[in-house]
Design an enzyme around this catalytic site. Structure first.
Site, mmCIF file in Angstrom:
data_model
loop_
_atom_site.group_PDB
_atom_site.id
_atom_site.type_symbol
_atom_site.label_atom_id
_atom_site.label_comp_id
_atom_site.label_asym_id
_atom_site.label_seq_id
_atom_site.Cartn_x
_atom_site.Cartn_y
_atom_site.Cartn_z
ATOM 1 N N TYR A 26 38.306 -3.617 16.445
ATOM 2 C CA TYR A 26 36.907 -3.343 16.795
ATOM 3 C C TYR A 26 36.368 -4.419 17.734
ATOM 4 O O TYR A 26 36.506 -5.612 17.498
ATOM 5 C CB TYR A 26 36.027 -3.267 15.543
ATOM 6 N N HIS A 38 23.059 -2.621 26.718
ATOM 7 C CA HIS A 38 22.251 -3.112 25.608
ATOM 8 C C HIS A 38 21.047 -3.929 26.077
ATOM 9 O O HIS A 38 20.244 -4.371 25.248
ATOM 10 C CB HIS A 38 23.108 -3.953 24.661
ATOM 11 N N ASN A 92 26.091 -10.165 19.344
ATOM 12 C CA ASN A 92 26.143 -9.859 17.918
ATOM 13 C C ASN A 92 25.775 -11.138 17.164
ATOM 14 O O ASN A 92 26.539 -12.093 17.167
ATOM 15 C CB ASN A 92 27.559 -9.411 17.567
ATOM 16 N N TYR A 105 -12.986 -22.488 -7.003
ATOM 17 C CA TYR A 105 -11.525 -22.526 -6.850
ATOM 18 C C TYR A 105 -11.097 -23.010 -5.470
ATOM 19 O O TYR A 105 -10.076 -23.676 -5.318
ATOM 20 C CB TYR A 105 -10.931 -21.138 -7.082
ATOM 21 N N ARG A 108 -11.120 -26.888 -5.903
ATOM 22 C CA ARG A 108 -10.286 -27.576 -6.890
ATOM 23 C C ARG A 108 -8.873 -27.011 -7.008
ATOM 24 O O ARG A 108 -7.983 -27.678 -7.549
ATOM 25 C CB ARG A 108 -10.972 -27.592 -8.247
ATOM 26 N N PHE A 122 25.958 -10.354 10.908
ATOM 27 C CA PHE A 122 24.894 -10.111 11.890
ATOM 28 C C PHE A 122 23.619 -9.587 11.249
ATOM 29 O O PHE A 122 22.576 -9.534 11.888
ATOM 30 C CB PHE A 122 25.358 -9.093 12.932
ATOM 31 N N GLU A 155 24.586 2.299 11.543
ATOM 32 C CA GLU A 155 23.856 1.085 11.166
ATOM 33 C C GLU A 155 22.610 1.541 10.403
ATOM 34 O O GLU A 155 21.513 1.663 10.957
ATOM 35 C CB GLU A 155 23.536 0.283 12.421
#
Length: 517
Positions: free
Chosen positions: A55, A85, A197, A282, A285, A332, A417
């Site tokens: 791959y 990409h 990646n 509050y 304190r 990744f 994915e």
């Protein structure tokens, strides 16, 4: 001349990352790392020449992993990956973020588990050292399978095909590389995939937010202490015995800061006797409990991000010398970054939220016992009435932005994915939240200083009087209504630029904030 920072892969410190983020340092690679890089690259070259499908080396990507690529087209495969990409949109990432991206990617590849040649790591370092900033659009990553789009834009600039960011303008990368004497990178097998990646964009964005928020958080402690004095609050809630019984480290440290900031205040001494208030609201304190819990979250996020900065997060990974030398996995996936960024978002929002409550308390005469809306002639003057409205709007906006990004996931790549982290957005949205919180603190600083004016001639502690005097060099008291927006911007600048943080850092016996060694 820039100082030299030697990258020892896997051993970057947060202080070193802070230096890279700030700029002005040149990078070099520890010579001891080069043998592992070469061994890793040799594994990939053997796989590229072999017959077995591997791959990212001789196959397509994502859902196209079953498509075999011929040996003669392996380099083209990597080039096409980067081109296809590079699909980001939106405003470019700031130079500080891109500097971190270059350094983090170089450090990750240099660990020798990505199968790239030394030339790839050297190209990343050379571009950084030349002061070149790849033009990287800020939107388009889902935080798995790595920060593909932004890292592709970064890589495209290294190839001479993309763009660089120069003085806020977009310029072609090729001529700028030539001017710097840098040869455009040519990709070999797996190198394009290794470059894109990974989690370097989301990690860089989260580190950018962490480092930007540090002076804001320090300012929050200073401004919160000034508000305690302006409201004639008690320092009893900061007693160390209270916090030791709970044992939360952030709470203990924040209480110590408040004790140091308020020590010696004449205002406090003036109402030790005869004050009929039993307990403060509050927002006064419980500051150690609230801001201390935020500090603990930020410290944890810092450790997660430091681990990620030193990690190898591409795929497949190379283990030179092992029988099974290349293994596909999922490093990744940026879930650690997403969850850390979401925790930071909540902490940033809460620091702003309690500050907004302190402003509301100061302008409420029934609680603060100061003039209504901190106006000397209330009615004729509105004082801080609408400045508080601005703070409320920003606090509310932060509540929406604090919604966890990590719980959202949209499947991508034809369902290959199918669970993603959304880490890049999780980290990117922190910038707007930090700005909102800084503005809230700027408004509170003005309001607290105004409150102190009504208590004169009594004086606060030495560090808080220094804060008051610093503000007054920029913004005079507002004893009658005037155009106050410029004052808010000036006060916010003191929050952002570290001016208040520097006062905090002069305190003796102060605990460390969140920067680990």
């Amino acid at each position: 001349m820039a100082s030299m920072l030697t990258i020892q892969p896997g051993q970057l410190t947060l202080a070193q990352l802070q230096d890279i983020h700030a700029g002005g340092v040149a990078l070099s690679l520890d010579a001891a790392a080069r043998a592992a890089i070469r061994a890793s690259a040799a594994v990939v070259q053997r796989a590229a020449q072999g017959r077995e499908p591997v791959y990212g080396v001789n196959t397509g990507f994502g859902k196209l992993a079953n498509q075999r690529i011929s040996e003669s087209e392996l380099d083209t495969l990597q080039l096409n990956l980067i081109r296809s990409h590079s699909v980001g949109v939106g405003e470019p990432l700031p130079p500080a973020v891109v500097r971190l991206m270059l350094a983090l990617k170089a450090a990750s590849l240099a660990r020798g588990h990505s199968g790239v040649r030394e030339e790839v790591v050297d190209a990343l370092i050379a571009v950084h050292n030349a002061g070149l900033v790849p033009y990287v659009p800020s939107q388009g990553s889902v935080g798995a399978s790595g920060d593909l789009a932004p890292l592709s834009h970064m890589t495209l600039a290294l190839l001479g095909e993309g763009d660089m960011l120069v003085d806020g303008h977009r310029r072609p990368a090729g001529p700028l590389l030539r001017e710097a004497g840098i040869a455009p990178l040519k990709l070999a097998a797996k190198e394009g995939l290794a470059l894109i990646n990974g989690t370097q964009t989301s990690t860089a964005l989260a580190l950018h937010a962490l480092l930007r928020f540090e002076p804001v958080l320090e300012a929050a402690l200073v401004v919160g202490a000034l508000t305690v004095d302006a409201a004639r609050g008690s320092d009893g809630p900061f007693d160390p015995r209270i916090h030791a019984l709970r044992g939360q480290p952030g709470q203990i440290d924040v209480a110590q800061y408040y004790r140091a900031l308020l020590a010696g205040s004449e205002i406090r001494r003036s109402h030790l006797q005869g004050d009929d208030r039993v307990q403060d609201p509050y927002c006064l304190r419980c500051q150690p409990q609230v801001v201390g819990a935020c500090l603990d979250q930020l410290r944890h996020a810092a450790l997660v991000l430091l681990r990620e900065a030193n990690a190898v997060t591409d795929n497949p990974l190379v283990f030179a010398g092992d029988e099974v030398a290349m293994v596909s996995g999922g490093n990744f996936h940026a879930e650690p970054v997403a969850l850390a960024a979401d925790a930071m978002a909540v902490a940033i929002a809460e620091v702003g939220a309690i500050a907004e409550r302190r402003i509301a308390m100061l302008i409420d005469a029934g609680v603060s016992r100061l003039p209504p809306f901190l106006a000397q002639d209330a009615g004729l003057n509105s004082g801080f009435m609408i400045a508080h409205v601005t703070a409320a709007s920003l606090a509310s906006e932060n509540k929406s932005l604090a919604h966890p990004a990590s719980v959202d996931s949209l499947p991508t790549s034809a369902n290959q994915e199918d669970h993603v982290s959304m880490a890049t957005f999780a980290a990117r949205r922190l910038g707007a939240m930090i700005d909102n919180t800084a503005h809230i603190l700027g408004i509170e600083l003005l309001a607290a200083a105004q409150g102190v004016e009504f208590l004169r001639p009594l004086r606060s502690s030495a560090p808080l009087e220094q804060v008051h005097a610093l503000l007054r060099t920029h913004c005079p008291p507002m004893m009658s209504d005037r155009y106050i927006a410029p004052d808010i911007e000036l006060a916010t600048a003191l929050v952002h630029d570290g001016s208040l943080a520097r006062i905090l850092r002069t305190l003796e016996d102060k605990p460390a904030l969140w920067i680990p060694a």
